[in-house]
Design an enzyme around this catalytic site. Structure first.
Site, PDB file in Angstrom:
ATOM      1  CB  ILE A 384      -0.949   0.018   1.219  1.00 10.56           C
ATOM      2  CG1 ILE A 384      -0.160  -0.120   2.517  1.00 10.56           C
ATOM      3  CG2 ILE A 384      -1.982  -1.091   1.098  1.00 10.56           C
ATOM      4  CD1 ILE A 384      -1.018  -0.017   3.763  1.00 10.56           C
ATOM      5  N   GLY A 385       2.140   1.117   0.006  1.00  6.48           N
ATOM      6  CA  GLY A 385       2.996   2.305  -0.023  1.00  6.48           C
ATOM      7  C   GLY A 385       4.452   1.913  -0.177  1.00  6.48           C
ATOM      8  CD  GLU A 386       8.574   0.614  -3.567  1.00  2.69           C
ATOM      9  OE1 GLU A 386       9.669   0.052  -3.721  1.00  2.69           O
ATOM     10  OE2 GLU A 386       7.606   0.480  -4.353  1.00  2.69           O
ATOM     11  N   GLY A 387       8.553   3.916  -0.032  1.00  3.06           N
ATOM     12  CA  GLY A 387       9.354   5.116   0.171  1.00  3.06           C
ATOM     13  C   GLY A 387      10.824   4.841  -0.006  1.00  3.06           C
ATOM     14  N   GLY A 388      11.652   5.773   0.531  1.00  2.50           N
ATOM     15  CA  GLY A 388      13.086   5.679   0.309  1.00  2.50           C
ATOM     16  C   GLY A 388      13.721   4.488   0.999  1.00  2.50           C
ATOM     17  N   GLY A 390      11.945   1.626   2.299  1.00  4.06           N
ATOM     18  CA  GLY A 390      11.303   0.333   2.129  1.00  4.06           C
ATOM     19  C   GLY A 390       9.861   0.482   1.691  1.00  4.06           C
ATOM     20  CB  VAL A 392       3.740   0.653   4.062  1.00  7.95           C
ATOM     21  CG1 VAL A 392       2.623   0.367   5.061  1.00  7.95           C
ATOM     22  CG2 VAL A 392       4.768   1.583   4.673  1.00  7.95           C
ATOM     23  CE  LYS A 407       9.179   3.100   6.912  1.00  5.84           C
ATOM     24  NZ  LYS A 407       9.308   4.482   7.426  1.00  5.84           N
ATOM     25  CG  ASP A 501       9.176  16.161   7.514  1.00  3.64           C
ATOM     26  OD1 ASP A 501       9.066  17.254   6.909  1.00  3.64           O
ATOM     27  OD2 ASP A 501       9.236  15.072   6.919  1.00  3.64           O
TER      28      ASP A 501
END
Length: 693
Positions: A384-388, A390, A392, A407, A501
């Site tokens: 359901i998600g992806e970032g720098g 790894g 989710v 995550k 942030d």
């Protein structure tokens, strides 16, 4: 001041007061992966050190070779100059003898008579007297003598060279004799020539390959003007002393010390050949110099050398030796050094394939875990998600069955830094218990080395997408959301944590426990303990951390002094975004936005919207956006109190929230991708940031 790593936000997050300790047991830390790179780094380091030492050794040997060559050359030049000076002294002493001078003046008088012949000069009494006077000095050091008048005619000669009497000198010989009558300054003076190949004046015994030298001095007439009437020249055989002196300066088994003229022609013999060979390398060397990097000599061999010009005698001296011999010690040192380096590199390199195989095996095991969709007690469903760092996944616990967001770190992008930040985010977030802060359920590492943590699953919409899809929000809803953000931050600030942030993408609205518009603060990856100068090496002191559109002025000008009032500034920027649908400052690049945060006052929301806004709400938002932290609300708790007392025209009620969610049933969280990572890298210094737009 550099700007680095401006924030990573996640769609899902979590919290649990009883964090699992499984990450501290089992397999070796995942940061130990890719140990096979260590030998490569060692080899690279050794190669760099080796290159540096090689250059250092080379410079040391070059200096040593240069000093050796110049020392030999200086000694040879001094010896040759001393020898030449002594020959000049000899001819001056001979010419100063009254009987020698009288004989030469008499011969000049005979030559001046009309119709004089060589026979008359040869039979003149002065001829015999001159030979008798000069014979002792000639036998001691010289090959013979000559007397030449201004017309370049030979007036007298030693017994072995009687045939030269009456001959007129031409070309190079005439030019050399002229030096005795008039030097560069126009005055008569003593001159010792360099070796030359004569056409009339030739060596008596041919021992010098047709080369000879002359030590000359003018002989003055008896008149009142005392002008030179002739030149007395003592003939020198170069092979007897000149060449011998140069042979004494031969360094090593290949060394040479030789003389040359301005045209680059040899004037003395070398090991390989006699004189008169052309020297392309020596042509034009009329000043001192050296070359220890290597050049081609007259044989075509690679040599090193030093040279000097013997001013006043019109020739140069060079000392050379083969490059190989000169640097033989360096070659030996290099051989030993690089041999040892090769052995150590081979030993280190042998570890590389073993480490690589083990690394690939671990990576395959970690991938197998993901492909099997099993992570400890959690079963993974769709991503359901992806970032720098790894990805989710939506998941559920094997026993509890409740929806969970997990995550996990990407095995391909995992290193010590990402693990440290990952663990730090979990550790700090788990200290927070407020309902408006994301909750963590679990944290661990599988036996295969995959790091993960489990969070509550949020099926909602973040504020950035809310405004992007539905436009500016009403005043009541804006206040309603801001109060929840402040409530979450109040707890964090109370225990000394600063989020750093806060931005719309890090605030998610949800339906929780039958309530609507429940705000959850996400992504505590950049959180900082108040008063700390760094984060245990995870972030760099002095770096700007945050997102450009929501960063406080002090985070730009002095990041190490950021405190809870920076979060207050960011909350004001989020409120501005909710109310107007735009960020406080806009620009083509992040640098311009950062400069605006430092120097430019915020435009009132009412002016940006072109319509009236609640005076109290506008005052609160603009107070949060003050450049000076001292002029803002001093904490999230103080800001929460002001928002609670804020009177707005449109109050957002529970019924309003329920009606909105029923009218907008789109499922945002489960189908969205993980919000992006905003990164800015700025090379400008803090001085440039403070100049303003």
């Amino acid at each position: 001041m550099p700007v680095a790593n401006l924030g990573v936000q996640d769609v899902m997050a979590a919290k649990d007061p009883g964090m699992s300790a499984r990450h501290s047991a089992g397999a070796a830390p995942y940061g130990g992966r890719k140990l096979w790179l260590v030998p490569l780094l060692i080899v690279s380091l050794m190669l760099g050190v080796g290159a540096y030492l090689n250059g250092l050794f080379e410079r040391m040997f070059q200096n040593s070779v240069q000093a050796n060559l110049q020392s030999i050359l200086a000694a040879e030049t001094a010896a040759i100059r001393l020898w030449l000076d002594s020959r000049g002294d000899c001819v001056e002493i001979a010419a100063a003898d009254s009987q020698v001078r009288a004989a030469i003046v008499d011969l000049a008088s005979v030559a001046e008579k009309p119709g004089s012949t060589p026979e008359q000069l040869t039979s003149a009494p002065a001829q015999k007297a001159l030979q008798q006077e000069l014979q002792p000095i000639v036998e001691l050091r010289f090959q013979g003598f000559l007397v030449v008048d201004r017309d370049k005619r030979v007036l007298a000669a030693d017994r072995g060279s009687q045939a030269l009497i009456g001959a007129r000198l031409k070309g190079q010989e005439a030019a050399l004799v002229e030096l005795g009558f008039k030097d560069a300054n126009g005055k008569a003076d003593t001159v010792v020539t360099h070796p030359f190949a004569g056409t009339i004046i030739k060596p008596v015994d041919r021992s010098s390959a047709n080369l000879t030298m002359l030590a000359m001095t003018p002989v003055l007439g008896g008149g009142p003007e005392k002008t030179p009437v002739a030149i007395l020249a003592l003939r020198i055989d170069p092979a007897r002393e000149f060449d011998a002196l140069l042979r004494a300066g031969r360094p090593g088994s290949t060394g040479e010390t030789y003389a040359y003229d301005a045209s680059g022609v040899l004037l003395s013999p070398t090991r390989e050949m006699g004189p008169l060979a052309a020297l392309a390398a020596a042509e034009g060397r009329v000043e001192a110099g050296f070359d220890v990097t290597g050049y081609r000599d007259h044989r075509g061999a690679n040599v090193v050398g030093a040279w000097d010009w013997v001013h006043g005698y019109d020739f140069g001296i060079a000392t050379e030796m083969d490059y190989t011999e000169a640097y033989r010690p360096l070659t030996m040192v290099r051989g030993i050094f690089w041999g040892a380096f090769a052995l150590m590199s081979l030993a280190a390199a042998s570890i590389v394939p073993i480490g690589w195989v083990l690394d690939r095996r671990d990576l395959r095991a970690q991938r197998a875990v993901l492909e099997a969709r099993r992570l400890g007690q959690y079963t993974l469903h769709e991503k359901i998600g992806e970032g720098g760092m790894g990805a989710v996944y939506k998941a559920h616990h094997a026993m509890l069955r409740r929806p969970t967001a997990v995550k996990l770190l990407d095995p391909e992008r995992t290193n010590d830094a990402t693990i440290a930040r990952f663990e730090r985010e979990v550790r700090l977030t788990s200290q927070l218990n407020h309902p408006n802060t994301i909750a963590i359920f679990d944290f661990g590492r599988t036996p295969e080395g995959v790091f993960y943590y489990a969070m509550e699953y949020l099926d909602g919409v973040d504020l950035e997408r809310l405004v992007s899809k539905h436009g500016p929000q009403c005043e009541g809803r804006t206040v309603f959301i801001l109060k929840q953000i402040c409530a979450s931050l109040r707890e964090a600030h109370a225990i000394g944590l600063i989020h750093r942030d806060i931005k719309p993408a890090n605030i998610m609205l949800n339906k929780r426990g039958g309530q609507f518009d429940v705000a959850k603060v996400l992504d505590f990856g950049l959180v900082k303990a108040a008063g700390s100068q760094n984060n245990s090496g995870v972030t760099l002191a002095g770096a700007i951390l945050g997102t450009a559109n929501y960063v406080s002025p002090e985070a730009v000008t002095d990041p190490d002094l950021v405190d809870s009032r920076s979060d207050v500034y960011a909350v004001g920027a989020v409120g501005y975004f909710l109310l107007t649908g735009t960020t406080v400052f806009q620009g083509d690049n992040s640098m311009g936005i950062l400069v605006a945060h430092v120097n430019k006052p915020a435009e009132p929301p009412s002016k940006r919207l072109g319509r009236p806004v609640s005076t109290e709400l506008e005052r609160i938002i603009l107070a949060c956006l003050e450049k000076s932290p001292a002029k803002r609300p001093q904490s999230a708790a103080e800001l929460l109190d002001e928002l609670a007392d804020c009177a707005v025209d449109s109050i957002w009620t529970v019924e309003d929230a329920a009606a909105w969610w029923e009218a907008n049933p789109v499922r945002y969280g489960g189908s969205s991708t993980m919000p992006r990572t905003d990164e800015i890298h700025v090379a400008e210094t803090i001085i440039e940031l403070q100049k303003g737009p």
